[in-house]
Design a protein around this motif. Structure first.
Motif, PDB file in Angstrom:
ATOM      1  N   HIS A 244      -9.018   5.911   1.275  1.00  0.00           N
ATOM      2  CA  HIS A 244      -9.738   6.409   0.105  1.00  0.00           C
ATOM      3  C   HIS A 244      -9.975   5.301  -0.918  1.00  0.00           C
ATOM      4  N   GLY A 245      -9.046   4.376  -1.042  1.00  0.00           N
ATOM      5  CA  GLY A 245      -9.226   3.271  -1.970  1.00  0.00           C
ATOM      6  C   GLY A 245     -10.437   2.425  -1.612  1.00  0.00           C
ATOM      7  N   PHE A 246     -10.617   2.162  -0.314  1.00  0.00           N
ATOM      8  CA  PHE A 246     -11.793   1.415   0.130  1.00  0.00           C
ATOM      9  C   PHE A 246     -13.062   2.197  -0.173  1.00  0.00           C
ATOM     10  N   VAL A 247     -13.013   3.510   0.032  1.00  0.00           N
ATOM     11  CA  VAL A 247     -14.188   4.346  -0.218  1.00  0.00           C
ATOM     12  C   VAL A 247     -14.529   4.362  -1.699  1.00  0.00           C
ATOM     13  N   LEU A 248     -13.540   4.580  -2.552  1.00  0.00           N
ATOM     14  CA  LEU A 248     -13.793   4.621  -3.991  1.00  0.00           C
ATOM     15  C   LEU A 248     -14.358   3.288  -4.484  1.00  0.00           C
ATOM     16  N   GLN A 249     -13.821   2.184  -3.978  1.00  0.00           N
ATOM     17  CA  GLN A 249     -14.347   0.864  -4.347  1.00  0.00           C
ATOM     18  C   GLN A 249     -15.785   0.702  -3.864  1.00  0.00           C
TER      19      GLN A 249
ATOM     20  N   VAL B 240      -3.287  -0.866 -12.272  1.00  0.00           N
ATOM     21  CA  VAL B 240      -2.043  -1.035 -13.033  1.00  0.00           C
ATOM     22  C   VAL B 240      -0.849  -1.114 -12.084  1.00  0.00           C
ATOM     23  N   VAL B 241      -0.811  -0.239 -11.089  1.00  0.00           N
ATOM     24  CA  VAL B 241       0.318  -0.232 -10.146  1.00  0.00           C
ATOM     25  C   VAL B 241       0.339  -1.520  -9.336  1.00  0.00           C
ATOM     26  N   PHE B 242      -0.825  -2.020  -8.922  1.00  0.00           N
ATOM     27  CA  PHE B 242      -0.837  -3.290  -8.184  1.00  0.00           C
ATOM     28  C   PHE B 242      -0.265  -4.415  -9.035  1.00  0.00           C
ATOM     29  N   ASP B 243      -0.566  -4.423 -10.334  1.00  0.00           N
ATOM     30  CA  ASP B 243       0.039  -5.428 -11.215  1.00  0.00           C
ATOM     31  C   ASP B 243       1.559  -5.273 -11.239  1.00  0.00           C
ATOM     32  N   GLN B 244       2.034  -4.048 -11.294  1.00  0.00           N
ATOM     33  CA  GLN B 244       3.478  -3.804 -11.305  1.00  0.00           C
ATOM     34  C   GLN B 244       4.119  -4.228  -9.982  1.00  0.00           C
ATOM     35  N   LEU B 245       3.439  -3.983  -8.877  1.00  0.00           N
ATOM     36  CA  LEU B 245       3.967  -4.379  -7.571  1.00  0.00           C
ATOM     37  C   LEU B 245       4.024  -5.904  -7.447  1.00  0.00           C
ATOM     38  N   ARG B 246       3.002  -6.566  -7.953  1.00  0.00           N
ATOM     39  CA  ARG B 246       3.033  -8.030  -7.939  1.00  0.00           C
ATOM     40  C   ARG B 246       4.212  -8.522  -8.783  1.00  0.00           C
ATOM     41  N   ASP B 247       4.418  -7.897  -9.941  1.00  0.00           N
ATOM     42  CA  ASP B 247       5.553  -8.271 -10.787  1.00  0.00           C
ATOM     43  C   ASP B 247       6.875  -8.082 -10.056  1.00  0.00           C
ATOM     44  N   ARG B 248       6.963  -7.037  -9.232  1.00  0.00           N
ATOM     45  CA  ARG B 248       8.182  -6.805  -8.446  1.00  0.00           C
ATOM     46  C   ARG B 248       8.390  -7.936  -7.439  1.00  0.00           C
ATOM     47  N   TRP B 249       7.309  -8.369  -6.796  1.00  0.00           N
ATOM     48  CA  TRP B 249       7.426  -9.492  -5.861  1.00  0.00           C
ATOM     49  C   TRP B 249       7.857 -10.751  -6.616  1.00  0.00           C
ATOM     50  N   VAL B 250       7.298 -10.970  -7.805  1.00  0.00           N
ATOM     51  CA  VAL B 250       7.671 -12.127  -8.623  1.00  0.00           C
ATOM     52  C   VAL B 250       9.156 -12.051  -8.976  1.00  0.00           C
TER      53      VAL B 250
ATOM     54  N   ILE C 262       0.834  -1.210   0.000  1.00  0.00           N
ATOM     55  CA  ILE C 262       0.000   0.000   0.000  1.00  0.00           C
ATOM     56  C   ILE C 262       0.864   1.254   0.000  1.00  0.00           C
ATOM     57  N   ASP C 263       1.936   1.258   0.777  1.00  0.00           N
ATOM     58  CA  ASP C 263       2.841   2.418   0.775  1.00  0.00           C
ATOM     59  C   ASP C 263       3.473   2.613  -0.603  1.00  0.00           C
ATOM     60  N   ASP C 264       3.898   1.521  -1.225  1.00  0.00           N
ATOM     61  CA  ASP C 264       4.487   1.614  -2.563  1.00  0.00           C
ATOM     62  C   ASP C 264       3.449   2.086  -3.581  1.00  0.00           C
ATOM     63  N   LEU C 265       2.219   1.585  -3.461  1.00  0.00           N
ATOM     64  CA  LEU C 265       1.138   2.026  -4.337  1.00  0.00           C
ATOM     65  C   LEU C 265       0.946   3.533  -4.233  1.00  0.00           C
ATOM     66  N   HIS C 266       0.856   4.039  -3.013  1.00  0.00           N
ATOM     67  CA  HIS C 266       0.566   5.459  -2.835  1.00  0.00           C
ATOM     68  C   HIS C 266       1.744   6.350  -3.229  1.00  0.00           C
ATOM     69  N   ALA C 267       2.941   5.870  -3.087  1.00  0.00           N
ATOM     70  CA  ALA C 267       4.093   6.629  -3.581  1.00  0.00           C
ATOM     71  C   ALA C 267       4.005   6.772  -5.099  1.00  0.00           C
ATOM     72  N   GLU C 268       3.651   5.691  -5.773  1.00  0.00           N
ATOM     73  CA  GLU C 268       3.538   5.742  -7.232  1.00  0.00           C
ATOM     74  C   GLU C 268       2.328   6.573  -7.667  1.00  0.00           C
ATOM     75  N   LEU C 269       1.204   6.441  -6.970  1.00  0.00           N
ATOM     76  CA  LEU C 269       0.035   7.263  -7.301  1.00  0.00           C
ATOM     77  C   LEU C 269       0.350   8.747  -7.139  1.00  0.00           C
ATOM     78  N   ALA C 270       1.093   9.101  -6.105  1.00  0.00           N
ATOM     79  CA  ALA C 270       1.493  10.498  -5.908  1.00  0.00           C
ATOM     80  C   ALA C 270       2.328  10.968  -7.088  1.00  0.00           C
ATOM     81  N   HIS C 271       3.232  10.124  -7.531  1.00  0.00           N
ATOM     82  CA  HIS C 271       4.089  10.433  -8.681  1.00  0.00           C
ATOM     83  C   HIS C 271       3.254  10.613  -9.950  1.00  0.00           C
ATOM     84  N   GLN C 272       2.138   9.887 -10.044  1.00  0.00           N
ATOM     85  CA  GLN C 272       1.291   9.931 -11.228  1.00  0.00           C
ATOM     86  C   GLN C 272       0.160  10.966 -11.122  1.00  0.00           C
TER      87      GLN C 272
END
Length: 156
Positions: free
Chosen positions: A42-47, A112-122, A23-33
């Motif tokens: 907010h993610g829970f709320v938007l969903q 998209v970022v969650f897919d990228q984060l999963r790829d990083r774990w892989v 989640i921290d990595d997601l939000h760092a990237e979202l801030a960048h984007q």
């Protein structure tokens, strides 16, 4: 069986740490984007608002929080441009909360970022280990794996 070198309390802490890292990595990237104001809740709320929209009362129920707490978060997300309030075409007495284009953009980018984060774990752990981890977590968690009431469960 828990052992002195692997006490039972470590597992939930590691799972939470893994979640927090993602989640921290997601939000760092979202801030960048271009989404620096989005926060984890907010993610829970938007969903929970979803593409059809909802009322503040229904949103509170979905999130496991009071209508007032949901309304306060909606106010914040409206001010940030992620949500809007609109008349309900089916009932003029009700106000709907709906995603704006900015809110939809935040959700699309998150996916998209969650897919990228999963790829990083892989890349670090290997495809088989990540798949096995996911399979094991599916086996150990209820079928309703994605629950939106986490904010209320945490006491928000």
């Amino acid at each position: 069986m828990a052992t002195p070198d692997r006490p039972g309390f470590v597992l939930p802490l590691l799972l939470l740490a893994g979640f927090r890292t993602l989640i921290d990595d997601l939000h760092a990237e979202l801030a960048h984007q271009g989404h620096p104001d989005l926060r984890p809740v907010h993610g829970f709320v938007l969903q929970a608002v979803g593409v059809a929209g909802t009322t503040a009362g229904e949103l509170g129920q979905r999130l496991g929080v009071s209508k007032q707490a949901a309304g306060k978060t909606v106010d914040r997300l409206v001010a940030l441009g992620y949500l809007e309030r609109a008349d309900d075409p089916a009932d003029a007495r009700r106000k709907l909360v709906r995603l704006t284009e900015r809110g939809l953009d935040g959700l699309r980018r998150s996916a998209v970022v969650f897919d990228q984060l999963r790829d990083r774990w892989v890349a670090t752990l290997g495809v088989d280990r990540v798949a096995a981890l996911e399979d094991d977590l599916h086996r150990m968690t209820p079928a309703e794996v994605f629950r939106l009431d986490v904010p209320g469960w945490f006491g928000a």
